[in-house]
Write a protein that holds these residues in place. Structure first.
Motif, PDB file in Angstrom:
ATOM      1  N   ALA A  34       0.819  -1.210   0.000  1.00  0.00           N
ATOM      2  CA  ALA A  34       0.000   0.000   0.000  1.00  0.00           C
ATOM      3  C   ALA A  34       0.856   1.264   0.000  1.00  0.00           C
ATOM      4  O   ALA A  34       0.462   2.300  -0.561  1.00  0.00           O
ATOM      5  N   ALA A  35       2.046   1.200   0.626  1.00  0.00           N
ATOM      6  CA  ALA A  35       2.928   2.368   0.658  1.00  0.00           C
ATOM      7  C   ALA A  35       3.611   2.611  -0.683  1.00  0.00           C
ATOM      8  O   ALA A  35       3.979   3.748  -0.998  1.00  0.00           O
ATOM      9  N   GLY A  36       3.770   1.564  -1.485  1.00  0.00           N
ATOM     10  CA  GLY A  36       4.492   1.724  -2.745  1.00  0.00           C
ATOM     11  C   GLY A  36       3.634   1.794  -3.991  1.00  0.00           C
ATOM     12  O   GLY A  36       4.130   2.126  -5.064  1.00  0.00           O
ATOM     13  N   VAL A  37       2.333   1.454  -3.863  1.00  0.00           N
ATOM     14  CA  VAL A  37       1.440   1.435  -5.030  1.00  0.00           C
ATOM     15  C   VAL A  37       0.429   2.565  -4.881  1.00  0.00           C
ATOM     16  O   VAL A  37      -0.190   2.712  -3.817  1.00  0.00           O
ATOM     17  N   PRO A  38       0.217   3.389  -5.900  1.00  0.00           N
ATOM     18  CA  PRO A  38      -0.787   4.460  -5.819  1.00  0.00           C
ATOM     19  C   PRO A  38      -2.186   3.893  -5.565  1.00  0.00           C
ATOM     20  O   PRO A  38      -2.538   2.831  -6.082  1.00  0.00           O
ATOM     21  N   PHE A  39      -2.971   4.618  -4.790  1.00  0.00           N
ATOM     22  CA  PHE A  39      -4.304   4.130  -4.462  1.00  0.00           C
ATOM     23  C   PHE A  39      -5.194   4.024  -5.702  1.00  0.00           C
ATOM     24  O   PHE A  39      -6.092   3.181  -5.754  1.00  0.00           O
ATOM     25  N   SER A  40      -4.960   4.853  -6.699  1.00  0.00           N
ATOM     26  CA  SER A  40      -5.757   4.767  -7.923  1.00  0.00           C
ATOM     27  C   SER A  40      -5.552   3.430  -8.628  1.00  0.00           C
ATOM     28  O   SER A  40      -6.447   2.949  -9.337  1.00  0.00           O
ATOM     29  N   VAL A  41      -4.385   2.839  -8.439  1.00  0.00           N
ATOM     30  CA  VAL A  41      -4.099   1.515  -9.000  1.00  0.00           C
ATOM     31  C   VAL A  41      -4.509   0.428  -8.018  1.00  0.00           C
ATOM     32  O   VAL A  41      -5.072  -0.602  -8.409  1.00  0.00           O
ATOM     33  N   LEU A  42      -4.255   0.678  -6.739  1.00  0.00           N
ATOM     34  CA  LEU A  42      -4.483  -0.350  -5.727  1.00  0.00           C
ATOM     35  C   LEU A  42      -5.955  -0.727  -5.619  1.00  0.00           C
ATOM     36  O   LEU A  42      -6.300  -1.914  -5.551  1.00  0.00           O
ATOM     37  N   TRP A  43      -6.848   0.275  -5.609  1.00  0.00           N
ATOM     38  CA  TRP A  43      -8.259  -0.092  -5.435  1.00  0.00           C
ATOM     39  C   TRP A  43      -8.822  -0.751  -6.692  1.00  0.00           C
ATOM     40  O   TRP A  43      -9.767  -1.538  -6.613  1.00  0.00           O
TER      41      TRP A  43
END
Length: 230
Positions: A34-43
């Motif tokens: 979660a710290a290394g991946v943007p939330f727009s990609v993560l969700w």
């Protein structure tokens, strides 16, 4: 999964019913991601996983209803279920890119080729569901303690179609990110299973060799004792 031997034993060690070590490991790994991946990609990646899990659940529901729970006793139902799964996948994506996306964006023309593919694959999925419906139900439908879903296999077919449609809305690059993540996870998991089986096989060979040597030595001892008595 750890209790079934599918994951390392550290994940099943609990203290007063709380799996602290497993929770700590999983939480730390997900925090790093979660710290290394943007939330727009993560969700989007999470949404892909959730939608695919829903569809696999619908597929499993059809399989279990017609006797393929635990082992494949109806190969035809198994094949038809995967045909339904694949057909709804193609139908969901072609429905979005060929029909619905042009409706949302007036500058894009309706893709009649994709529309035709969508219609054909929808018909194929429902034909597969109809053929599955003709098979004998292997689930105990009279047991009041078992929850029985309505409209199997047609409702799962419709659910898979809409789930794939929602999956098509997600940006393709994020779907590829999910695919890359799954390749890495499956690679690590396959490596773990292969290593575990290899260790178990070596241990079994060592046990056989040690048992054979013990039997051989006991035979020598008994033979020498009989010779000395003579």
């Amino acid at each position: 999964m750890s209790e079934d031997g599918l994951l390392p034993s550290v994940f099943r060690k609990s203290k007063r019913g709380i799996y602290r070590r497993g929770t700590t490991i999983v939480g730390a790994a997900l925090t790093i991601i979660a710290a290394g991946v943007p939330f727009s990609v993560l969700w989007d990646i999470i949404s892909v996983g959730v939608l695919l899990s829903f569809n696999l659940t619908n597929l499993s529901l059809v399989q279990i209803r017609y006797g393929n729970g635990g082992q494949i006793s109806e190969p035809q139902v198994d094949g038809l279920s995967w045909v339904m799964f694949g057909s709804t996948g193609v139908a969901g994506f072609t429905l979005y890119y060929g029909v619905m996306r042009p409706c949302f964006d007036p500058e894009l023309p309706i893709d009649w080729t994709m529309t035709a593919i969508c219609i054909i694959t929808v018909l194929c999925s429902f034909v597969a569901a109809g053929v599955i419906y003709t098979f004998e139900i292997r689930c105990d439908m009279d047991d009041p303690t078992i929850f029985k879903a309505f409209g199997v296999p047609f409702v799962p077919c419709v659910a898979m179609l809409f789930n794939f449609f929602l999956l098509a809305v997600i940006a393709p690059v994020n779907i590829l990110c999910f695919g890359a993540f799954m390749v890495v996870v499956m690679g690590v998991y396959v490596g773990y299973v292969w290593t575990k089986r290899r260790v178990a096989k070596n241990n079994s060979h060592q046990n056989v060799d040690s048992t054979g040597s013990e039997n051989f030595s006991s035979t020598d001892v008994s033979g020498s004792e009989s010779n000395s008595e003579e």
